[in-house]
Design a protein around this motif. Structure first.
Motif, PDB file in Angstrom:
ATOM      1  N   ILE A   1       0.801  -1.228  -0.053  1.00  0.00           N
ATOM      2  CA  ILE A   1       0.041  -0.001   0.004  1.00  0.00           C
ATOM      3  C   ILE A   1       0.887   1.369  -0.201  1.00  0.00           C
ATOM      4  CG2 ILE A   1      -1.937  -0.983   1.160  1.00  0.00           C
ATOM      5  CD1 ILE A   1      -0.714   0.659   3.619  1.00  0.00           C
ATOM      6  N   GLU A   2       0.472   2.454  -0.491  1.00  0.00           N
ATOM      7  CA  GLU A   2       1.067   3.554  -0.567  1.00  0.00           C
ATOM      8  C   GLU A   2       0.686   4.574   0.443  1.00  0.00           C
ATOM      9  OE1 GLU A   2       0.852   5.035  -4.755  1.00  0.00           O
ATOM     10  OE2 GLU A   2       2.478   3.632  -5.277  1.00  0.00           O
ATOM     11  N   ILE A   3       1.506   5.064   1.264  1.00  0.00           N
ATOM     12  CA  ILE A   3       1.028   6.220   2.253  1.00  0.00           C
ATOM     13  C   ILE A   3       1.880   7.516   1.945  1.00  0.00           C
ATOM     14  CG2 ILE A   3       0.397   4.699   3.900  1.00  0.00           C
ATOM     15  CD1 ILE A   3       3.023   4.708   5.184  1.00  0.00           C
ATOM     16  N   GLU A   4       1.224   8.448   2.210  1.00  0.00           N
ATOM     17  CA  GLU A   4       1.619   9.950   1.871  1.00  0.00           C
ATOM     18  C   GLU A   4       3.117  10.180   2.850  1.00  0.00           C
ATOM     19  OE1 GLU A   4       1.061  12.032  -0.771  1.00  0.00           O
ATOM     20  OE2 GLU A   4      -0.519  10.763  -1.460  1.00  0.00           O
ATOM     21  N   LYS A   5       4.075  10.796   2.300  1.00  0.00           N
ATOM     22  CA  LYS A   5       5.132  10.997   3.135  1.00  0.00           C
ATOM     23  C   LYS A   5       4.822  12.012   4.132  1.00  0.00           C
ATOM     24  CE  LYS A   5       9.203   9.972   0.256  1.00  0.00           C
ATOM     25  NZ  LYS A   5      10.311  10.166  -0.286  1.00  0.00           N
ATOM     26  N   ALA A   6       3.799  13.022   3.777  1.00  0.00           N
ATOM     27  CA  ALA A   6       3.586  14.111   4.705  1.00  0.00           C
ATOM     28  C   ALA A   6       2.682  13.505   5.701  1.00  0.00           C
ATOM     29  CB  ALA A   6       2.535  15.036   3.898  1.00  0.00           C
ATOM     30  N   GLU A   7       1.883  12.452   5.723  1.00  0.00           N
ATOM     31  CA  GLU A   7       1.025  11.992   6.615  1.00  0.00           C
ATOM     32  C   GLU A   7       1.907  11.101   7.760  1.00  0.00           C
ATOM     33  OE1 GLU A   7      -2.174  12.121   7.273  1.00  0.00           O
ATOM     34  OE2 GLU A   7      -2.471  13.391   5.865  1.00  0.00           O
ATOM     35  N   LEU A   8       2.989  10.421   6.872  1.00  0.00           N
ATOM     36  CA  LEU A   8       3.928   9.718   7.809  1.00  0.00           C
ATOM     37  C   LEU A   8       4.901  10.526   8.581  1.00  0.00           C
ATOM     38  CD1 LEU A   8       4.436   6.732   8.153  1.00  0.00           C
ATOM     39  CD2 LEU A   8       6.246   6.797   6.541  1.00  0.00           C
ATOM     40  N   GLU A   9       5.291  11.734   8.189  1.00  0.00           N
ATOM     41  CA  GLU A   9       5.907  12.650   8.899  1.00  0.00           C
ATOM     42  C   GLU A   9       5.010  13.161  10.016  1.00  0.00           C
ATOM     43  OE1 GLU A   9       7.015  15.600   5.875  1.00  0.00           O
ATOM     44  OE2 GLU A   9       8.474  14.076   5.100  1.00  0.00           O
ATOM     45  N   LYS A  10       3.928  13.430   9.945  1.00  0.00           N
ATOM     46  CA  LYS A  10       2.999  13.957  11.025  1.00  0.00           C
ATOM     47  C   LYS A  10       2.912  12.695  12.084  1.00  0.00           C
ATOM     48  CE  LYS A  10       0.180  16.987   8.342  1.00  0.00           C
ATOM     49  NZ  LYS A  10      -1.236  17.203   7.749  1.00  0.00           N
ATOM     50  N   GLY A  11       2.902  11.433  11.725  1.00  0.00           N
ATOM     51  CA  GLY A  11       2.483  10.390  12.376  1.00  0.00           C
ATOM     52  C   GLY A  11       1.097   9.841  12.170  1.00  0.00           C
ATOM     53  N   ILE A  12       1.064   8.408  11.941  1.00  0.00           N
ATOM     54  CA  ILE A  12      -0.265   7.862  11.726  1.00  0.00           C
ATOM     55  C   ILE A  12      -0.596   7.071  12.719  1.00  0.00           C
ATOM     56  CG2 ILE A  12      -1.504   6.539  10.111  1.00  0.00           C
ATOM     57  CD1 ILE A  12       0.323   7.479   7.660  1.00  0.00           C
ATOM     58  N   PRO A  13      -1.768   7.047  13.595  1.00  0.00           N
ATOM     59  CA  PRO A  13      -1.898   5.967  14.789  1.00  0.00           C
ATOM     60  C   PRO A  13      -1.676   4.655  14.055  1.00  0.00           C
ATOM     61  CG  PRO A  13      -3.596   7.776  14.733  1.00  0.00           C
ATOM     62  CD  PRO A  13      -2.859   7.863  13.423  1.00  0.00           C
ATOM     63  N   ALA A  14      -1.205   3.735  14.763  1.00  0.00           N
ATOM     64  CA  ALA A  14      -0.932   2.409  14.286  1.00  0.00           C
ATOM     65  C   ALA A  14      -2.149   1.759  14.095  1.00  0.00           C
ATOM     66  CB  ALA A  14      -0.362   1.548  15.334  1.00  0.00           C
ATOM     67  N   PHE A  15      -3.259   1.758  14.817  1.00  0.00           N
ATOM     68  CA  PHE A  15      -4.733   1.270  14.597  1.00  0.00           C
ATOM     69  C   PHE A  15      -5.351   1.648  13.078  1.00  0.00           C
ATOM     70  CE2 PHE A  15      -6.172   5.130  16.556  1.00  0.00           C
ATOM     71  CZ  PHE A  15      -7.332   5.342  15.752  1.00  0.00           C
ATOM     72  N   ALA A  16      -5.125   3.093  12.921  1.00  0.00           N
ATOM     73  CA  ALA A  16      -5.391   3.441  11.621  1.00  0.00           C
ATOM     74  C   ALA A  16      -4.779   2.938  10.368  1.00  0.00           C
ATOM     75  CB  ALA A  16      -5.411   4.963  11.716  1.00  0.00           C
ATOM     76  N   LEU A  17      -3.589   2.863  10.675  1.00  0.00           N
ATOM     77  CA  LEU A  17      -2.676   2.066   9.496  1.00  0.00           C
ATOM     78  C   LEU A  17      -3.132   0.675   9.164  1.00  0.00           C
ATOM     79  CD1 LEU A  17      -0.539   2.836   7.362  1.00  0.00           C
ATOM     80  CD2 LEU A  17       1.191   2.474   9.356  1.00  0.00           C
ATOM     81  N   LEU A  18      -3.335  -0.018  10.527  1.00  0.00           N
ATOM     82  CA  LEU A  18      -3.882  -1.415  10.127  1.00  0.00           C
ATOM     83  C   LEU A  18      -5.103  -1.663   9.572  1.00  0.00           C
ATOM     84  CD1 LEU A  18      -2.747  -2.649  13.761  1.00  0.00           C
ATOM     85  CD2 LEU A  18      -1.797  -3.476  11.581  1.00  0.00           C
ATOM     86  N   HIS A  19      -6.109  -0.656   9.993  1.00  0.00           N
ATOM     87  CA  HIS A  19      -7.272  -0.694   9.199  1.00  0.00           C
ATOM     88  C   HIS A  19      -7.090  -0.019   7.841  1.00  0.00           C
ATOM     89  CE1 HIS A  19     -11.329   0.136   8.314  1.00  0.00           C
ATOM     90  NE2 HIS A  19     -11.206   1.490   8.438  1.00  0.00           N
ATOM     91  N   ASN A  20      -6.362   0.981   7.441  1.00  0.00           N
ATOM     92  CA  ASN A  20      -6.303   1.522   6.139  1.00  0.00           C
ATOM     93  C   ASN A  20      -5.616   0.285   5.105  1.00  0.00           C
ATOM     94  OD1 ASN A  20      -7.613   3.624   6.854  1.00  0.00           O
ATOM     95  ND2 ASN A  20      -5.676   4.765   7.030  1.00  0.00           N
ATOM     96  N   SER A  21      -4.837  -0.232   5.776  1.00  0.00           N
ATOM     97  CA  SER A  21      -3.847  -1.455   5.011  1.00  0.00           C
ATOM     98  C   SER A  21      -4.589  -2.710   4.742  1.00  0.00           C
ATOM     99  CB  SER A  21      -2.670  -1.817   5.833  1.00  0.00           C
ATOM    100  OG  SER A  21      -3.060  -2.598   6.871  1.00  0.00           O
ATOM    101  N   GLY A  22      -5.877  -2.905   5.186  1.00  0.00           N
ATOM    102  CA  GLY A  22      -6.711  -3.949   5.056  1.00  0.00           C
ATOM    103  C   GLY A  22      -6.574  -5.103   5.990  1.00  0.00           C
ATOM    104  N   LEU A  23      -5.683  -4.900   6.947  1.00  0.00           N
ATOM    105  CA  LEU A  23      -5.361  -6.059   7.828  1.00  0.00           C
ATOM    106  C   LEU A  23      -6.455  -6.138   8.985  1.00  0.00           C
ATOM    107  CD1 LEU A  23      -1.346  -5.724   8.409  1.00  0.00           C
ATOM    108  CD2 LEU A  23      -2.870  -7.386   6.867  1.00  0.00           C
ATOM    109  N   ALA A  24      -7.368  -5.146   8.963  1.00  0.00           N
ATOM    110  CA  ALA A  24      -8.233  -4.957  10.001  1.00  0.00           C
ATOM    111  C   ALA A  24      -9.601  -4.575   9.161  1.00  0.00           C
ATOM    112  CB  ALA A  24      -8.029  -4.136  11.118  1.00  0.00           C
ATOM    113  N   ALA A  25     -10.634  -5.114   9.561  1.00  0.00           N
ATOM    114  CA  ALA A  25     -11.666  -4.577   8.812  1.00  0.00           C
ATOM    115  C   ALA A  25     -12.342  -3.478   9.144  1.00  0.00           C
ATOM    116  CB  ALA A  25     -12.963  -5.749   8.780  1.00  0.00           C
ATOM    117  N   SER A  26     -11.988  -2.984  10.480  1.00  0.00           N
ATOM    118  CA  SER A  26     -12.327  -1.743  11.173  1.00  0.00           C
ATOM    119  C   SER A  26     -11.372  -1.187  12.116  1.00  0.00           C
ATOM    120  CB  SER A  26     -13.988  -1.763  11.769  1.00  0.00           C
ATOM    121  OG  SER A  26     -13.607  -2.588  12.934  1.00  0.00           O
ATOM    122  N   ALA A  27     -11.606   0.176  12.483  1.00  0.00           N
ATOM    123  CA  ALA A  27     -10.748   0.822  13.332  1.00  0.00           C
ATOM    124  C   ALA A  27     -10.584  -0.032  14.716  1.00  0.00           C
ATOM    125  CB  ALA A  27     -11.042   2.222  13.649  1.00  0.00           C
ATOM    126  N   GLY A  28     -12.035  -0.337  15.086  1.00  0.00           N
ATOM    127  CA  GLY A  28     -12.089  -0.987  16.217  1.00  0.00           C
ATOM    128  C   GLY A  28     -11.591  -2.446  16.419  1.00  0.00           C
TER     129      GLY A  28
END
Length: 418
Positions: free
Chosen positions: A340-367
């Protein structure tokens, strides 16, 4: 029946495809004497088919391989109505544009399985030209409402006191007319479907006989064949994993994840799935299903590789296998892991681990992602993520400027900054 004369029926029985047949011996005799035309219908409800439709696709391949003529019918018209079989509620309506897009996506699935000998038709070509009065006059008299309400697709909905629209009630009439139309125009003598289609298929055979009788024509020898509902050994319906539907399109599920789905087959299902979802010789399958303990894992790899080769090609299947072996057996990153591709700008700010797991498709929801982290099942670059609020940043890039995300031991995604 065990002593089949036709190669096709022998394959259907010994590999586990056969559930019901309207005239087993008659169909076998017909198939042994001549090459016939058979059809399977697919409604266009999504832009890809999933593993739940794979048993029908395999039958189409066996029809083709044994010299018969498969017809693939797209339900361009019936998709607008919705098949009530096995459903608890009405299907959400789809626009004409969405149905057409879905049809094009599904057609690519059939190309993946190299069904180049099949004929493609769309029932909108005749159903949308059939006026209401013409339908009522020509087809209506051949259907008894008393009989229709005894069919499982209708009966079960009514018994559960769930709404069944008049539109859905007429689905079996449309499907029956499809069989009649194909038998007249294409000399199609066999309809194949899932076990929930039995009533609709029988209705089609009866409609063909009655319509031809009314026209003073001799009845055609029409047949129906259904496949069993495929469930796993623990009773779950085929077609979905914990992460959702197991799609056939590589745009919706990577070849690696598709390979992994089959690799995760339970020991009790290996032999049955090798028969149904690969084209390996029965003698070889019988040897593989006898493997025990750790050796059964080799049979699972063969199942995964053969199933993936049919869907995605041999090269992609072997690449998925190599990646899995590197990832699980050597602890290295394999080339076929989903990216998956993620924006460098987002990564520089920091992405919550749970959000990245959800966005990557490894989890069906944030919960679900949060629960995965709390259960110590999520990893970042092979290190357990301890806190669901952990921020993933540029500092987490490995020497290859990538981030490896893992859910459990068998699901991995590579995150690449762009």
């Amino acid at each position: 029946m065990t002593n089949y004369k036709s190669e096709f029926m022998k394959i259907m029985r010994e590999r586990g495809f056969l559930h019901q047949c309207t005239d087993e011996s008659g169909l076998d005799e017909k198939l042994a004497k001549e090459k016939i035309t058979a059809y399977i219908g697919f409604d266009c409800t999504a832009s890809s088919l999933h593993v739940g439709s794979l048993i029908q696709i395999m039958i189409l391949r066996w029809l083709q391989k044994t010299g018969h003529k498969p017809i693939i019918l797209f339900g361009g018209a019936t998709t607008k109505i919705g098949d009530p079989s096995g459903k608890d509620e009405s299907r959400p309506p789809l626009s004409d544009e969405t149905i057409e897009e879905n049809k094009n996506g599904i057609r690519k699935n059939f190309a993946q399985f190299r069904l180049d000998g099949a004929t493609f038709v769309d029932n909108s070509e005749w159903l949308e030209k059939l006026g209401l009065l013409e339908l009522l006059k020509e087809v209506g008299p051949h259907f008894s409402v008393n009989r229709m309400v005894t069919m499982d697709s209708v009966k079960l909905r009514l018994e559960r006191e769930q709404d069944l629209t008049f539109l859905e009630f007429n689905y079996m009439i449309m499907q029956a007319y499809d069989f009649f139309k194909l038998s007249e125009d294409c000399n199609c003598l066999l309809q194949i479907g899932g076990s929930d289609q039995w009533g609709n298929i029988v209705m089609g055979i009866e409609l063909g006989r009655r319509m031809r009788f009314k026209q003073n024509k001799p009845a055609l020898p029409l047949y129906g064949l259904t496949t069993p509902l495929i469930t796993t050994s623990d009773g779950k319906k085929m077609g979905k994993s914990a992460a959702g539907a197991v799609w056939l399109s590589p745009d919706m599920l990577s070849p690696y994840d598709y390979w992994q789905f089959w690799r995760n087959t339970s020991d009790a299902d290996v032999g049955r799935f090798l028969r149904l979802f690969t084209e390996l010789p029965i003698a070889e399958i019988e040897k593989l299903e006898k493997l025990q303990d750790a050796e059964i894992n080799e049979a699972k790899k063969i199942l995964a590789t053969e199933a993936a080769a049919l869907c995605h090609g041999r090269e992609a299947a072997e690449a998925a296998k190599a990646t899995a072996e590197k990832t699980f057996e050597e602890g290295k990153l394999g080339e076929a892991l989903p990216v998956i591709e993620i924006e460098k700008a987002e990564l520089e700010k920091g992405i919550p681990a749970f959000a990245l797991l959800h966005n990557s498709g490894l989890a069906a929801s944030a919960g679900e992602a949060k629960r995965l982290i709390r259960g110590k099942g999520a990893k970042l670059n092979d290190v357990t993520i301890e806190n669901e609020s952990t921020l993933v940043t540029m500092k987490d890039l490995n020497p290859d400027s990538l981030i490896k995300l893992s859910a459990g031991k068998k699901k991995h995604v590579i995150a690449k900054p762009v």
